[in-house]
Design a protein around this motif. Structure first.
Motif, PDB file in Angstrom:
ATOM      1  N   UNK A   1      -3.968  15.597   2.794  1.00  0.00           N
ATOM      2  CA  UNK A   1      -4.887  16.310   1.909  1.00  0.00           C
ATOM      3  C   UNK A   1      -6.333  16.196   2.358  1.00  0.00           C
ATOM      4  N   UNK A   2      -6.560  15.557   3.512  1.00  0.00           N
ATOM      5  CA  UNK A   2      -7.922  15.348   4.034  1.00  0.00           C
ATOM      6  C   UNK A   2      -8.819  14.741   2.967  1.00  0.00           C
ATOM      7  N   UNK A   3      -8.281  13.754   2.272  1.00  0.00           N
ATOM      8  CA  UNK A   3      -9.024  13.095   1.200  1.00  0.00           C
ATOM      9  C   UNK A   3      -8.784  11.602   1.276  1.00  0.00           C
ATOM     10  N   UNK A   4      -9.635  10.793   0.643  1.00  0.00           N
ATOM     11  CA  UNK A   4      -9.431   9.336   0.679  1.00  0.00           C
ATOM     12  C   UNK A   4      -8.095   8.938   0.068  1.00  0.00           C
ATOM     13  N   UNK A   5      -7.542   7.871   0.571  1.00  0.00           N
ATOM     14  CA  UNK A   5      -6.304   7.326   0.025  1.00  0.00           C
ATOM     15  C   UNK A   5      -6.571   6.734  -1.348  1.00  0.00           C
ATOM     16  N   UNK A   6      -5.710   7.037  -2.302  1.00  0.00           N
ATOM     17  CA  UNK A   6      -5.820   6.518  -3.658  1.00  0.00           C
ATOM     18  C   UNK A   6      -4.569   5.720  -3.999  1.00  0.00           C
ATOM     19  N   UNK A   7      -4.747   4.577  -4.644  1.00  0.00           N
ATOM     20  CA  UNK A   7      -3.638   3.749  -5.116  1.00  0.00           C
ATOM     21  C   UNK A   7      -3.607   3.795  -6.638  1.00  0.00           C
ATOM     22  N   UNK A   8      -2.431   4.018  -7.197  1.00  0.00           N
ATOM     23  CA  UNK A   8      -2.302   4.050  -8.654  1.00  0.00           C
ATOM     24  C   UNK A   8      -2.202   2.648  -9.236  1.00  0.00           C
ATOM     25  N   UNK A   9      -1.611   1.717  -8.488  1.00  0.00           N
ATOM     26  CA  UNK A   9      -1.342   0.402  -9.053  1.00  0.00           C
ATOM     27  C   UNK A   9      -0.303   0.466 -10.150  1.00  0.00           C
ATOM     28  N   UNK A  10       0.479   1.544 -10.147  1.00  0.00           N
ATOM     29  CA  UNK A  10       1.430   1.773 -11.227  1.00  0.00           C
ATOM     30  C   UNK A  10       2.452   2.797 -10.751  1.00  0.00           C
ATOM     31  N   UNK A  11       3.592   2.856 -11.436  1.00  0.00           N
ATOM     32  CA  UNK A  11       4.641   3.816 -11.120  1.00  0.00           C
ATOM     33  C   UNK A  11       4.375   5.118 -11.871  1.00  0.00           C
ATOM     34  N   UNK A  12       4.182   6.204 -11.152  1.00  0.00           N
ATOM     35  CA  UNK A  12       3.888   7.494 -11.765  1.00  0.00           C
ATOM     36  C   UNK A  12       5.053   8.458 -11.553  1.00  0.00           C
ATOM     37  N   UNK A  13       5.279   9.366 -12.510  1.00  0.00           N
ATOM     38  CA  UNK A  13       6.466  10.220 -12.450  1.00  0.00           C
ATOM     39  C   UNK A  13       6.386  11.279 -11.357  1.00  0.00           C
ATOM     40  N   UNK A  14       7.532  11.529 -10.755  1.00  0.00           N
ATOM     41  CA  UNK A  14       7.685  12.595  -9.765  1.00  0.00           C
ATOM     42  C   UNK A  14       7.977  13.891 -10.517  1.00  0.00           C
ATOM     43  N   UNK A  15       7.371  15.022 -10.124  1.00  0.00           N
ATOM     44  CA  UNK A  15       7.724  16.281 -10.783  1.00  0.00           C
ATOM     45  C   UNK A  15       9.193  16.610 -10.541  1.00  0.00           C
ATOM     46  N   UNK A  16       9.895  17.010 -11.579  1.00  0.00           N
ATOM     47  CA  UNK A  16      11.316  17.331 -11.436  1.00  0.00           C
ATOM     48  C   UNK A  16      11.457  18.783 -10.974  1.00  0.00           C
ATOM     49  N   UNK A  17      11.099  18.982  -9.729  1.00  0.00           N
ATOM     50  CA  UNK A  17      11.208  20.285  -9.096  1.00  0.00           C
ATOM     51  C   UNK A  17      12.086  20.154  -7.865  1.00  0.00           C
TER      52      UNK A  17
END
Length: 464
Positions: free
Chosen positions: A101-117
């Protein structure tokens, strides 16, 4: 493999876990274990014949990038060290951004949902197969709890899990507390999810506590297991006898007798639901089936599950979904953009992506910041000791504008650095203590404005 009844092993309750009666196995957070030696408590448990299963939290198999080989190697090393029959992880993404994405790496520090697609499923399946090829034992994946829903989802949770199992052969770790969480937060029926997923693929089950605030269920793992969660466990047991059931507790640990009481409630729930299922089966056999029992599983055989998944795919797209070749590479790029936009809104204050519930995003954003504050306080307990009652407010203020880009230990150093650059804390003694703490871990000289400018320049270069 039959695991039996277990409990999540945590250092804070290690002695209690060893003393609890009737514990057949334990689960330990993989990232909290060294790859070359085990804590003495786990060594003693293994010597008693107690199985130890490593439970990973950082692979991010639902993310846009392929799994990190180093993280996979670490998980494999822990599996070998423990002599475990399987390892587990989550159906989630935990980081975003970076080169795609040519953007800085971001860490959630948490489990986030995957889109069900279908696209997200293609990416997940390829990541799962990469992980399976890198691990010395079978992999099981856990459904997660979610505060937010993705717009435009194409599959239910049960359908998504059924398709994942069919394509990869991965086992499932079903968390009934997470099914309850998604019922409260997203209006999803746990019974329907259990009807749709292949229960024969279940490796084991999680049970955990949480709390409801303002109509939102928070899967805290820091509160007692509630009756609605036990009801979902009973619903699952009415369909299948799970090979293992494990009680999770991650914070605000109660006395050992309370943990024993929760385990007793779990056992009683399984026993009662098992008896009810046996009575129902006996009544069915006695009512016109000539003594021949019907199929035990409500989702049918593996062939039935595959056929159902084919029907779902055809109905949704007109063709069989693919998860190979160029199609997955394109899907990875699109998933990367979507996940980065969401995570950036949650941790960096950027505008919310279209279609998301802004109120829920706010709840999730505050929850992520609060978790960061809690975990940093654990990995760097000196910080709340130095800052006293002002620690939490100071950290939350820092977190609002500075997303996490690495692990929690780096986050603790960055937080201390920002305080010192700003001339804080105001108390001279506390500031000296914080300076010495930072110097011991980061550099010989305390940070100044120049340090901040250098870091900003490095970040800008890395983001190009």
């Amino acid at each position: 493999m039959e695991l039996g009844i277990g409990i999540g092993w945590r250092p804070e309750i290690a002695d209690a876990v060893e003393a609890l009666p009737g514990i057949d196995w334990v689960e330990a957070v993989a990232e909290n274990l060294c790859t070359d030696h085990l804590p003495d408590s786990l060594v003693r448990l293994r010597a008693r014949g107690v199985t130890v299963v490593p439970h990973g939290v950082s692979l991010g198999l639902g993310g846009a990038d392929r799994p990190d080989p180093a993280r996979l190697a670490d998980l494999a090393a822990r599996a070998v060290l423990l002599g475990t029959p399987l390892v587990t992880e989550h159906i989630a993404f935990v980081r975003a951004g970076g080169p795609r994405t040519a953007s800085p790496r971001l860490e959630a520090g948490h489990l986030l949902p995957v889109p069900r697609t279908w696209e997200a499923l293609d990416v997940l399946c390829e990541n799962v197969r990469i992980a399976q090829d890198s691990l010395p034992v079978p992999l099981a994946l856990e459904n997660i709890a979610a505060l937010i829903s993705w717009p435009g989802e194409e599959l239910t949770e049960g359908q998504f899990l059924a398709e994942l199992v069919e394509r990869t052969g991965v086992r499932l770790l079903i968390d009934v507390a997470n099914l309850h969480t998604n019922h409260v937060n997203r209006g999803e029926d746990p019974a329907k999810a259990l009807d749709e997923l292949p229960v024969e693929a279940i490796a084991y089950v999680h049970v955990a506590g949480g709390i409801e605030k303002d109509g939102v269920w928070h899967d805290t793992h820091a509160h007692p297991v509630t009756r609605p969660v036990l009801d979902v466990l009973a619903e699952l047991r009415s369909r299948i006898a799970p090979p293992g059931v494990l009680l999770e507790r991650d914070d605000d640990f109660p006395p050992a007798e309370e943990l024993a009481g929760e385990l007793t409630a779990v056992r009683a729930t399984l026993e009662a639901a098992g008896k009810a299922r046996s009575r129902s089966t006996s009544e069915t056999e006695a009512s016109g089936h000539g003594g021949v029992a019907p199929a035990a599983s409500p989702v049918g055989s593996a062939d039935d599950t595959a056929t159902a998944a084919d029907d779902i795919t055809t109905a949704a797209t007109g063709t069989r979904a693919t998860d190979t070749g160029v199609a997955v590479d394109g899907a990875r790029d699109r998933v990367a953009v979507a996940q980065t936009a969401l995570l950036s809104a949650l941790v960096a204050g950027t505008p919310a992506p279209e279609g998301f519930d802004h109120r829920r995003l706010g709840v999730q954003s505050r929850a992520l910041a609060a978790k960061r504050a809690d975990v940093v306080a654990k990995v760097a307990p000196e910080l709340p000791g130095i800052l006293g009652d002002g620690y939490r407010d100071a950290f939350l203020s820092y977190a609002r504008t500075r997303p996490m880009s690495a692990g929690y230990r780096r986050d603790a150093l960055d937080f201390a650095e920002q305080l010192l650059i700003a001339g804080r804390p105001a108390d001279d003694v506390a500031r000296r203590r914080l300076t010495h703490w930072w110097q011991d871990r980061a550099a010989a000289k305390p940070p100044r404005r120049a340090t901040r400018l250098v870091r900003a320049a490095r970040a800008a270069i890395a983001g190009r």
